[in-house]
Design an enzyme around this catalytic site. Sequence first.
Site, PDB file in Angstrom:
ATOM      1  N   ASN A 268      45.049  20.938  47.174  1.00 43.05           N
ATOM      2  CA  ASN A 268      44.363  19.650  47.120  1.00 43.05           C
ATOM      3  C   ASN A 268      43.641  19.432  45.798  1.00 43.05           C
ATOM      4  O   ASN A 268      43.626  20.296  44.921  1.00 43.05           O
ATOM      5  CB  ASN A 268      43.434  19.503  48.320  1.00 43.05           C
ATOM      6  CG  ASN A 268      44.223  19.166  49.564  1.00 43.05           C
ATOM      7  OD1 ASN A 268      44.726  18.058  49.702  1.00 43.05           O
ATOM      8  ND2 ASN A 268      44.376  20.134  50.457  1.00 43.05           N
TER       9      ASN A 268
ATOM     10  N   HIS B 293      37.071  40.484  33.912  1.00 39.73           N
ATOM     11  CA  HIS B 293      36.670  41.110  32.656  1.00 39.73           C
ATOM     12  C   HIS B 293      36.208  42.539  32.917  1.00 39.73           C
ATOM     13  O   HIS B 293      35.563  42.823  33.927  1.00 39.73           O
ATOM     14  CB  HIS B 293      35.523  40.331  32.007  1.00 39.73           C
ATOM     15  CG  HIS B 293      35.926  38.974  31.545  1.00 39.73           C
ATOM     16  ND1 HIS B 293      36.600  38.767  30.372  1.00 39.73           N
ATOM     17  CD2 HIS B 293      35.765  37.760  32.105  1.00 39.73           C
ATOM     18  CE1 HIS B 293      36.819  37.476  30.219  1.00 39.73           C
ATOM     19  NE2 HIS B 293      36.336  36.842  31.272  1.00 39.73           N
TER      20      HIS B 293
ATOM     21  N   ALA C 177      34.729  27.100  54.155  1.00 42.66           N
ATOM     22  CA  ALA C 177      34.318  26.386  52.952  1.00 42.66           C
ATOM     23  C   ALA C 177      33.188  27.125  52.241  1.00 42.66           C
ATOM     24  O   ALA C 177      32.275  27.655  52.874  1.00 42.66           O
ATOM     25  CB  ALA C 177      33.858  24.975  53.322  1.00 42.66           C
TER      26      ALA C 177
END
Length: 173
Positions: free
Chosen positions: A85, A115, A162
Amino acid sequence: MINHVFSKFTKLISLKFIRLISLMRVLILRLKGVNICWSAEIARSVKISRQGGHIKIGSRSIIDEGAILHAYGGTIVLGADCSVNSYCVLYGHGGLIIGDGVRIATHSIFIPSNHKFEKIDVPIFMQGEASKGIIVEDDVWFGAGVRVLDGVLIGKGCVIGAGSVVTKNTQPF
């Protein structure tokens, strides 16, 4: 009656035109070396860049407005029947494999690299990167704003809520 028929005809022509534009976008991406199925739908403002890597997009998958796919010399594989989306970011430098039927809600980010920062006397930007990759099995749903970090396996059928930051493997549901 005539207005109703004309309205339906106009809507049909409009949908056909939108599909034609999507097919043209797929053709352009294929010419640029992206392995993309003809039935995939790519919105106009999607940014896709191989940058020396490989990108494969499966059949009937949909990538919505503002999404970014950057391989950075690695690989991004998006299975069949997936949806990415608006404003999602998928990187491929460490390898990103997404199975079939996966749903990725808006503003989610997948980062299959990290990293190095073990040496305190060397600046982080000079220590290079470590990449284990990310694997997402079939039928997974990622809620809005999810972050998936390097070295993670998301098991089949999982629902990631979420705003989650995924740093560890999940078991199949």
